[in-house]
Design an enzyme around this catalytic site. Sequence first.
Site, PDB file in Angstrom:
ATOM      1  N   SER A 143       0.833  -1.194   0.000  1.00 24.33           N
ATOM      2  CA  SER A 143       0.000   0.000   0.000  1.00 24.33           C
ATOM      3  C   SER A 143       0.873   1.252   0.000  1.00 24.33           C
ATOM      4  O   SER A 143       1.671   1.453  -0.905  1.00 24.33           O
ATOM      5  CB  SER A 143      -0.963  -0.043   1.193  1.00 24.33           C
ATOM      6  N   ASP A 297     -10.143  -3.171  -5.290  1.00 28.50           N
ATOM      7  CA  ASP A 297      -9.214  -2.265  -4.621  1.00 28.50           C
ATOM      8  C   ASP A 297      -9.138  -0.968  -5.425  1.00 28.50           C
ATOM      9  O   ASP A 297      -8.922  -0.995  -6.645  1.00 28.50           O
ATOM     10  CB  ASP A 297      -7.832  -2.929  -4.543  1.00 28.50           C
ATOM     11  N   HIS A 327      -8.163  -4.843  -1.054  1.00 30.50           N
ATOM     12  CA  HIS A 327      -6.990  -4.157  -0.522  1.00 30.50           C
ATOM     13  C   HIS A 327      -6.703  -4.618   0.908  1.00 30.50           C
ATOM     14  O   HIS A 327      -7.598  -4.692   1.736  1.00 30.50           O
ATOM     15  CB  HIS A 327      -7.196  -2.640  -0.531  1.00 30.50           C
TER      16      HIS A 327
END
Length: 357
Positions: A143, A297, A327
């Site tokens: 991320s 995501d 995600h």
Amino acid sequence: AKAADLLGLMHYMEGLRLIAVLETIAVTSDENVTVTDTEFSNVAVRLYLPRRAPDGLKRAMVYFHGGGWCLGDAGMKSYDLMSRRISSELNAVVVSVNYRLAPEHPFPIPFEDVYSVTKFFLQSKVLFQYGVDPTRVCVAGDSAGGNLAAAVAQQLLEDPEVKTKLKAQILIYPALQALDLDLPSYRDNENKPVLSRFLMVRFWSEYFTSDPSLREAMASNRHVPAESGHLFQFVNWSHLLPEEMRKAHVYRGPTYGSAELAHRFPGFLDLRASPLLASDIQLRRLPPTYILTCEHDVLRDDGVMYAQRLRAAGVQVTHDHAQDAFHGALTFILWPFDLAVGHRLFNRYVDWVNENL
């Protein structure tokens, strides 16, 4: 967190950080790995050293945790488990970096922290101290950490003081650009867990400033000034995404925002924050790359576009796209979110590292 923020009890990110606090565990070594909290270049790191009898030099990974540059800790249970497993199974030194967090420490401070740790670790004397093979070092992150890993890999190529070259970069559902926040993935997954469009916009804006004017402009995708319009060529999803991801979405082109806003908060136009803005000449020197993206995501298209651009530049890329994942799936490998998909994706990621590092 939102309610506490509206009531003036605490900043929105302080409320979200309670999750990380509850998940953070103390340093504990085991029969396979020695774990210590220390500092590299005055930045806190959690260091994992394998106990396996040495049969030569070890591999090494410098890891940056996710959390939108505002949350997270190397000591969270999921990150600790992943670092421990990589260190033990791959006989690798893992340096998990606790960089300072926004909004108290906005861009470029988080980047500068992870960069200084990586540069420090890549020194010959430090690699020798930990028995690391200088030809087998990688950077990795998920991320926001994937964003930092990509930015670090690019910046190292421009630093004449760094002689050690990275063997690989591993980008787990990375955030790679802050220019276009209206990609098909942002539209398709606007309200899906665990990262809604609202939350990602908040993370991006808080990375640069807590001034709500930038957040409001980003929410309407009107934050890039016309004078920077040439940068959209690097994030033009109409030709960087495969047809199955473009679906019925129509590319409308940029709607420009205030030049004054970009002058006040130039970070979102900075290559160190948006690695997708790198030129093809810069990209072609990058090491072999592993990119994991998830269908459900908002950041899906960032990773897909980077994989496409890297391949076009001649970089060896393994793009692993998970149709059944959202995600953060990789970090949800502990109770109460012990998801089989997370274990499967983590195993594939570890296998790639084992084969390529």
